[in-house]
Design a protein around this motif. Structure first.
Motif, PDB file in Angstrom:
ATOM      1  N   ALA A  23       3.529  -4.967  -7.115  1.00  0.00           N
ATOM      2  CA  ALA A  23       2.558  -3.908  -7.423  1.00  0.00           C
ATOM      3  C   ALA A  23       2.409  -3.043  -6.187  1.00  0.00           C
ATOM      4  O   ALA A  23       2.674  -3.490  -5.062  1.00  0.00           O
ATOM      5  N   ALA A  24       1.996  -1.802  -6.391  1.00  0.00           N
ATOM      6  CA  ALA A  24       1.768  -0.880  -5.275  1.00  0.00           C
ATOM      7  C   ALA A  24       0.503  -0.083  -5.536  1.00  0.00           C
ATOM      8  O   ALA A  24       0.301   0.430  -6.641  1.00  0.00           O
ATOM      9  N   LEU A  25      -0.354  -0.015  -4.519  1.00  0.00           N
ATOM     10  CA  LEU A  25      -1.554   0.814  -4.556  1.00  0.00           C
ATOM     11  C   LEU A  25      -1.511   1.725  -3.342  1.00  0.00           C
ATOM     12  O   LEU A  25      -1.565   1.242  -2.206  1.00  0.00           O
ATOM     13  N   ASP A  26      -1.412   3.020  -3.576  1.00  0.00           N
ATOM     14  CA  ASP A  26      -1.346   3.983  -2.481  1.00  0.00           C
ATOM     15  C   ASP A  26      -2.748   4.161  -1.901  1.00  0.00           C
ATOM     16  O   ASP A  26      -3.643   4.688  -2.567  1.00  0.00           O
ATOM     17  N   HIS A  27      -2.925   3.738  -0.653  1.00  0.00           N
ATOM     18  CA  HIS A  27      -4.256   3.806  -0.046  1.00  0.00           C
ATOM     19  C   HIS A  27      -4.752   5.240   0.085  1.00  0.00           C
ATOM     20  O   HIS A  27      -5.964   5.479   0.143  1.00  0.00           O
ATOM     21  N   ARG A  28      -3.828   6.194   0.086  1.00  0.00           N
ATOM     22  CA  ARG A  28      -4.222   7.605   0.212  1.00  0.00           C
ATOM     23  C   ARG A  28      -4.898   8.136  -1.044  1.00  0.00           C
ATOM     24  O   ARG A  28      -5.510   9.205  -1.014  1.00  0.00           O
ATOM     25  N   SER A  29      -4.802   7.363  -2.136  1.00  0.00           N
ATOM     26  CA  SER A  29      -5.410   7.800  -3.393  1.00  0.00           C
ATOM     27  C   SER A  29      -6.879   7.415  -3.495  1.00  0.00           C
ATOM     28  O   SER A  29      -7.522   7.732  -4.512  1.00  0.00           O
ATOM     29  N   PHE A  30      -7.402   6.754  -2.470  1.00  0.00           N
ATOM     30  CA  PHE A  30      -8.770   6.251  -2.522  1.00  0.00           C
ATOM     31  C   PHE A  30      -9.637   7.011  -1.518  1.00  0.00           C
ATOM     32  O   PHE A  30      -9.182   7.389  -0.441  1.00  0.00           O
ATOM     33  N   ASP A  33     -13.147   1.445  -0.876  1.00  0.00           N
ATOM     34  CA  ASP A  33     -12.667   1.616  -2.254  1.00  0.00           C
ATOM     35  C   ASP A  33     -11.260   1.057  -2.417  1.00  0.00           C
ATOM     36  O   ASP A  33     -10.945   0.404  -3.425  1.00  0.00           O
ATOM     37  N   PHE A  34     -10.421   1.324  -1.428  1.00  0.00           N
ATOM     38  CA  PHE A  34      -9.060   0.793  -1.504  1.00  0.00           C
ATOM     39  C   PHE A  34      -9.062  -0.727  -1.482  1.00  0.00           C
ATOM     40  O   PHE A  34      -8.388  -1.376  -2.295  1.00  0.00           O
ATOM     41  N   ASP A  35      -9.814  -1.316  -0.577  1.00  0.00           N
ATOM     42  CA  ASP A  35      -9.834  -2.779  -0.480  1.00  0.00           C
ATOM     43  C   ASP A  35     -10.392  -3.417  -1.744  1.00  0.00           C
ATOM     44  O   ASP A  35      -9.926  -4.488  -2.165  1.00  0.00           O
ATOM     45  N   THR A  36     -11.364  -2.777  -2.375  1.00  0.00           N
ATOM     46  CA  THR A  36     -11.906  -3.305  -3.627  1.00  0.00           C
ATOM     47  C   THR A  36     -10.833  -3.313  -4.714  1.00  0.00           C
ATOM     48  O   THR A  36     -10.665  -4.307  -5.441  1.00  0.00           O
ATOM     49  N   ALA A  37     -10.094  -2.222  -4.815  1.00  0.00           N
ATOM     50  CA  ALA A  37      -9.025  -2.154  -5.802  1.00  0.00           C
ATOM     51  C   ALA A  37      -7.899  -3.133  -5.467  1.00  0.00           C
ATOM     52  O   ALA A  37      -7.321  -3.769  -6.360  1.00  0.00           O
ATOM     53  N   LEU A  38      -7.601  -3.270  -4.180  1.00  0.00           N
ATOM     54  CA  LEU A  38      -6.556  -4.199  -3.755  1.00  0.00           C
ATOM     55  C   LEU A  38      -6.946  -5.639  -4.078  1.00  0.00           C
ATOM     56  O   LEU A  38      -6.120  -6.421  -4.558  1.00  0.00           O
ATOM     57  N   MET A  39      -8.195  -5.993  -3.843  1.00  0.00           N
ATOM     58  CA  MET A  39      -8.658  -7.344  -4.179  1.00  0.00           C
ATOM     59  C   MET A  39      -8.494  -7.624  -5.664  1.00  0.00           C
ATOM     60  O   MET A  39      -8.072  -8.723  -6.061  1.00  0.00           O
ATOM     61  N   ASN A  75       0.825  -1.207   0.000  1.00  0.00           N
ATOM     62  CA  ASN A  75       0.000   0.000   0.000  1.00  0.00           C
ATOM     63  C   ASN A  75       0.860   1.259   0.000  1.00  0.00           C
ATOM     64  O   ASN A  75       0.333   2.369   0.080  1.00  0.00           O
ATOM     65  N   LYS A  76       2.183   1.085  -0.103  1.00  0.00           N
ATOM     66  CA  LYS A  76       3.107   2.214  -0.163  1.00  0.00           C
ATOM     67  C   LYS A  76       4.040   2.025  -1.357  1.00  0.00           C
ATOM     68  O   LYS A  76       4.741   1.018  -1.442  1.00  0.00           O
ATOM     69  N   THR A  77       4.058   3.018  -2.234  1.00  0.00           N
ATOM     70  CA  THR A  77       4.852   2.892  -3.458  1.00  0.00           C
ATOM     71  C   THR A  77       6.346   2.855  -3.166  1.00  0.00           C
ATOM     72  O   THR A  77       7.118   2.322  -3.970  1.00  0.00           O
ATOM     73  N   ASP A  78       6.768   3.415  -2.017  1.00  0.00           N
ATOM     74  CA  ASP A  78       8.186   3.459  -1.689  1.00  0.00           C
ATOM     75  C   ASP A  78       8.598   2.379  -0.689  1.00  0.00           C
ATOM     76  O   ASP A  78       9.685   2.454  -0.105  1.00  0.00           O
ATOM     77  N   ALA A  79       7.771   1.374  -0.494  1.00  0.00           N
ATOM     78  CA  ALA A  79       8.115   0.289   0.433  1.00  0.00           C
ATOM     79  C   ALA A  79       9.395  -0.401  -0.032  1.00  0.00           C
ATOM     80  O   ALA A  79       9.495  -0.851  -1.184  1.00  0.00           O
ATOM     81  N   LYS A  80      10.376  -0.486   0.850  1.00  0.00           N
ATOM     82  CA  LYS A  80      11.677  -1.040   0.471  1.00  0.00           C
ATOM     83  C   LYS A  80      11.584  -2.507   0.064  1.00  0.00           C
ATOM     84  O   LYS A  80      12.376  -2.992  -0.751  1.00  0.00           O
ATOM     85  N   GLY A  81      10.621  -3.208   0.617  1.00  0.00           N
ATOM     86  CA  GLY A  81      10.486  -4.620   0.279  1.00  0.00           C
ATOM     87  C   GLY A  81      10.136  -4.868  -1.175  1.00  0.00           C
ATOM     88  O   GLY A  81      10.424  -5.946  -1.710  1.00  0.00           O
ATOM     89  N   LEU A  82       9.529  -3.900  -1.839  1.00  0.00           N
ATOM     90  CA  LEU A  82       9.185  -4.065  -3.256  1.00  0.00           C
ATOM     91  C   LEU A  82      10.442  -4.221  -4.102  1.00  0.00           C
ATOM     92  O   LEU A  82      10.498  -5.083  -4.993  1.00  0.00           O
TER      93      LEU A  82
END
Length: 203
Positions: A59-66, A71-77, A41-48
């Motif tokens: 993949a990265a989905l910024d939860h702050r964009s929802f 809405d975030f969980d739907t996109a994440l699913m 959920n963080k584009t800058d996560a070091k683990g990516l």
């Protein structure tokens, strides 16, 4: 091939422990299992970046964009389901999941929590254990349900709380055990599935 998708929010040390265990124990050959993707959920996560270096899809989905958690969980699913996961693993994924998300992955969603559940669900577990005068602390792998940190327990590890421990000291001691029990619990999940399939095939 059975797919594992791992969710992270930061460095992803438990994710890395699972990936290393999968390679060292030859899960692909022995269990027909692979880590198919790492999502944050963080584009800058070091683990990516680490996962990418291992040749794993990310993949990265910024939860702050929802606009909402739903809405975030739907996109994440939708993103997760692109990888057809047989198991979804939360590895330092710092989001409270909606009931619809948990229901969607019921029976195939695991989390690790840095306490000996049912003691100290939620945050600040190490300081709370120290403040309570606990002689032991630890970590718990459990199935995720709609009740926070209350799913069926699959594995636990115990460490001592030493005199003079800070929360950081205790966290570091617990983390070493997390890196051991989480890969074992994931492998056991698929071993139990394999055993159940064999029983059903023999009927």
């Amino acid at each position: 091939m059975k797919n594992i998708v791992i969710l992270i929010s930061g460095a992803g040390s438990n994710m890395a422990a699972i990936v290393r265990a999968a390679r060292q124990a030859q899960w692909a050959q022995r269990l027909n299992v692979r880590v198919a993707a790492v999502i944050s959920n963080k584009t800058d996560a070091k683990g990516l970046a680490w996962a990418q270096d291992q040749g794993i899809a990310t993949a990265a989905l910024d939860h702050r964009s929802f606009a909402s958690r739903e809405d975030f969980d739907t996109a994440l699913m939708a993103e997760i389901d692109r990888f057809a996961p047989n198991l979804l693993v939360l590895a330092g994924f710092m989001r409270i999941l909606t009931p619809s998300f948990v229901a969607h992955y019921a029976g195939r969603l695991l989390n690790i929590h840095p306490s000996l559940l049912p003691a100290f669900p939620g945050l600040h577990t190490h300081q709370r254990a120290i403040d309570a005068g606990c002689q032991f602390a630890g970590a718990t792998v459990h199935q995720v349900t709609s009740d926070l940190d209350h799913g069926p327990i699959l594995a636990q590890a115990v460490v001592p709380v030493l005199p003079g421990d800070s929360a950081e000291d205790l966290a570091a001691r617990v983390l070493t055990q997390e890196h051991l029990i989480y890969p074992r619990a994931v492998a056991a999940f698929f071993n139990s599935q394999f055993a159940q399939s064999a029983v059903e095939a023999g009927r």
